[in-house]
Design a protein around this motif. Structure first.
Motif, PDB file in Angstrom:
ATOM      1  N   ARG A 116       0.810  -1.220   0.000  1.00 23.70           N
ATOM      2  CA  ARG A 116       0.000   0.000   0.000  1.00 23.70           C
ATOM      3  C   ARG A 116       0.843   1.271   0.000  1.00 23.70           C
ATOM      4  NH1 ARG A 116      -5.094   0.191   2.124  1.00 23.70           N
ATOM      5  NH2 ARG A 116      -4.905   2.423   1.629  1.00 23.70           N
ATOM      6  N   LEU A 117       1.974   1.256   0.740  1.00 20.71           N
ATOM      7  CA  LEU A 117       2.782   2.469   0.832  1.00 20.71           C
ATOM      8  C   LEU A 117       3.597   2.710  -0.434  1.00 20.71           C
ATOM      9  CD1 LEU A 117       1.781   2.436   3.726  1.00 20.71           C
ATOM     10  CD2 LEU A 117       4.094   3.007   4.488  1.00 20.71           C
ATOM     11  N   GLY A 118       4.077   1.639  -1.050  1.00 18.48           N
ATOM     12  CA  GLY A 118       4.758   1.770  -2.334  1.00 18.48           C
ATOM     13  C   GLY A 118       6.101   2.482  -2.264  1.00 18.48           C
ATOM     14  N   PRO A 119       6.813   2.530  -3.393  1.00 23.69           N
ATOM     15  CA  PRO A 119       8.165   3.104  -3.429  1.00 23.69           C
ATOM     16  C   PRO A 119       8.218   4.608  -3.180  1.00 23.69           C
ATOM     17  CG  PRO A 119       7.398   2.516  -5.635  1.00 23.69           C
ATOM     18  CD  PRO A 119       6.406   1.954  -4.685  1.00 23.69           C
ATOM     19  N   GLU A 120       7.099   5.297  -3.332  1.00 17.43           N
ATOM     20  CA  GLU A 120       7.118   6.741  -3.053  1.00 17.43           C
ATOM     21  C   GLU A 120       7.190   7.024  -1.552  1.00 17.43           C
ATOM     22  OE1 GLU A 120       2.746   5.565  -3.344  1.00 17.43           O
ATOM     23  OE2 GLU A 120       4.636   5.085  -4.368  1.00 17.43           O
ATOM     24  N   ARG A 121       6.875   6.005  -0.722  1.00 18.52           N
ATOM     25  CA  ARG A 121       6.935   6.202   0.729  1.00 18.52           C
ATOM     26  C   ARG A 121       7.988   5.327   1.393  1.00 18.52           C
ATOM     27  NH1 ARG A 121       1.258   5.733  -0.275  1.00 18.52           N
ATOM     28  NH2 ARG A 121       0.179   7.760  -0.142  1.00 18.52           N
ATOM     29  N   LEU A 122       8.393   4.242   0.736  1.00 17.68           N
ATOM     30  CA  LEU A 122       9.384   3.324   1.310  1.00 17.68           C
ATOM     31  C   LEU A 122      10.411   2.930   0.245  1.00 17.68           C
ATOM     32  CD1 LEU A 122       7.015   0.905   3.287  1.00 17.68           C
ATOM     33  CD2 LEU A 122       8.633   2.520   4.307  1.00 17.68           C
ATOM     34  N   ARG A 123      11.685   3.008   0.592  1.00 16.33           N
ATOM     35  CA  ARG A 123      12.739   2.638  -0.349  1.00 16.33           C
ATOM     36  C   ARG A 123      12.975   1.126  -0.392  1.00 16.33           C
ATOM     37  NH1 ARG A 123      15.325   7.350   1.862  1.00 16.33           N
ATOM     38  NH2 ARG A 123      15.505   8.990   0.290  1.00 16.33           N
ATOM     39  N   CYS A 124      12.624   0.432   0.687  1.00 13.45           N
ATOM     40  CA  CYS A 124      12.934  -0.997   0.779  1.00 13.45           C
ATOM     41  C   CYS A 124      12.060  -1.813  -0.167  1.00 13.45           C
ATOM     42  CB  CYS A 124      12.746  -1.488   2.212  1.00 13.45           C
ATOM     43  SG  CYS A 124      11.104  -1.160   2.890  1.00 13.45           S
ATOM     44  N   SER A 125      12.599  -2.933  -0.616  1.00 17.60           N
ATOM     45  CA  SER A 125      11.848  -3.829  -1.493  1.00 17.60           C
ATOM     46  C   SER A 125      11.158  -4.939  -0.713  1.00 17.60           C
ATOM     47  CB  SER A 125      12.783  -4.453  -2.537  1.00 17.60           C
ATOM     48  OG  SER A 125      13.846  -5.142  -1.897  1.00 17.60           O
ATOM     49  N   ALA A 126      11.503  -5.076   0.572  1.00 16.65           N
ATOM     50  CA  ALA A 126      10.875  -6.079   1.450  1.00 16.65           C
ATOM     51  C   ALA A 126      10.824  -5.519   2.860  1.00 16.65           C
ATOM     52  CB  ALA A 126      11.665  -7.379   1.420  1.00 16.65           C
ATOM     53  N   ALA A 127       9.861  -5.988   3.622  1.00 14.19           N
ATOM     54  CA  ALA A 127       9.743  -5.564   5.022  1.00 14.19           C
ATOM     55  C   ALA A 127      10.714  -6.344   5.894  1.00 14.19           C
ATOM     56  CB  ALA A 127       8.313  -5.773   5.508  1.00 14.19           C
ATOM     57  N   ASN A 128      11.048  -5.766   7.026  1.00 10.63           N
ATOM     58  CA  ASN A 128      11.849  -6.412   8.070  1.00 10.63           C
ATOM     59  C   ASN A 128      13.259  -6.795   7.613  1.00 10.63           C
ATOM     60  OD1 ASN A 128       9.814  -6.038   9.894  1.00 10.63           O
ATOM     61  ND2 ASN A 128       9.134  -8.165   9.915  1.00 10.63           N
TER      62      ASN A 128
END
Length: 339
Positions: A116-128
């Motif tokens: 939901r947050l996508g690359p515009e809000r998160l740089r990571c490609s996976a959580a944790n």
């Protein structure tokens, strides 16, 4: 907002209140507090994670909670580097085989948030993922599956880089006991430079969980314990077992050992006496000690300063103390000795 072990929240509350933090919402394993000033995030032996809270949300609908999360980060400088999602400890560590860290619900929530947050809000490609120093982390704590708290922190020390302060570790083989995970975390957190070919001694080694981690890392290992070792450890070519108590063995047994791990079911004062007799001997040249000090109950944490003063009499180079994520009601002393 602070994560800790289930049962340790009382100590966390005491430690932060003395620094001017006013207590707010809390549950076993999770504490929030407010401060009148822009104070730095507090640190304490029993604080596993610390984040600046962005708020919380409560709903049986995950998408509604994610909308609340998106709202809460809208004023931040985006994108953030990492997403860490974890549940608060639902039980004391080890009870009913409970271990801290991600579970199926939090992993599913993490995947949905990332999508939901996508690359515009998160740089990571996976959580944790493990964060690197200075990277910004978005924290989501599942106090309950339908009650989330949101916050951010900057990765600095190694535990702050791990999701929820719990070391991600993938054993080469099925560990013999949970002591494997305790040893893995203690070694990583301490910063000790254990290398293949080094000699390590573990006091309280049976059945061999910690020894398994040391052998996996390529060390030569001596295990000291009256109890029997698991055959997978006992028959390893780089392992030697002394079926005795550490205090009953001649000091020459420790000759050449660089690292000493102690995790015995004895009282802390007796543990420190045993270790001091080993490291003070002219026949030993121990560089670092990882000592598990059994509390029994969290009220005994008041004894930690006294134990630290006892260790200071050894004239060490450095002492670090932490309630590791894998510790039960006990703390780990990482002691760097002068050579």
């Amino acid at each position: 907002m602070f994560s800790c072990a289930h049962g340790a929240e009382g100590i966390v509350k005491e430690s932060i209140a003395s620094a001017g933090w006013r207590l707010s919402f809390s549950r076993p394993g999770f504490v929030t507090a407010k401060h009148n000033d822009n104070a730095p995030l507090p640190t304490d032996i029993f604080i596993r994670t610390a984040s600046r809270s962005l708020g919380s949300g409560k709903s049986s609908n995950a998408d509604e909670l994610i909308e609340r999360l998106i709202e809460s980060i809208s004023t931040l400088s985006l994108p953030l580097d990492h997403l860490h999602v974890w549940p608060r400890d639902r039980a004391p560590i080890g009870r009913f085989d409970f271990e801290p860290g991600s579970d199926e619900v939090s992993m599913a929530v993490a995947s949905r948030i990332l999508e939901r947050l996508g690359p515009e809000r998160l740089r990571c490609s996976a959580a944790n993922e493990i964060a690197q120093p200075s990277e910004e982390v978005l924290d989501v704590v599942l106090v309950d599956p339908s009650h989330w708290f949101f916050g951010t922190h900057t990765a600095t020390t190694l535990p702050t880089r791990w999701p929820g302060g719990v070391q991600p570790v993938s054993p080469e083989y099925e560990p013999i006991s949970r002591a494997y995970y305790k040893a893995a975390e203690a070694i990583a957190w301490s910063g000790f430079d254990l290398r293949p070919g080094d000699l390590a001694v573990e006091v309280g080694s049976a059945p061999g969980g910690a020894c398994g981690r040391l052998l996996e890392m390529g060390l030569d290992v001596i295990g000291i314990d009256p109890a029997e070792m698991d055959p997978r450890i006992a028959e390893h070519p780089r392992f030697m077992h002394y079926a005795a108590r550490a205090g009953d063995l001649p000091r020459r047994i420790y000759r050449g050992a660089k690292w000493l791990l102690v995790d015995s079911t004895v009282k802390p004062d007796a543990t420190l006496s045993t270790v001091r007799n080993i490291v003070d001997s002219r026949e030993t040249s121990i560089r670092g000690c990882l000592i598990t000090m059994k509390l029994g109950d969290y009220e005994r944490a008041s004894q930690i300063p006294r134990w630290r003063r006892e260790v200071e009499r050894w004239r060490p180079e450095r002492i670090e103390i932490r309630h590791l994520a894998r510790n039960r009601c006990e703390v780990c002393f990482a002691v760097t000795l002068r050579t």
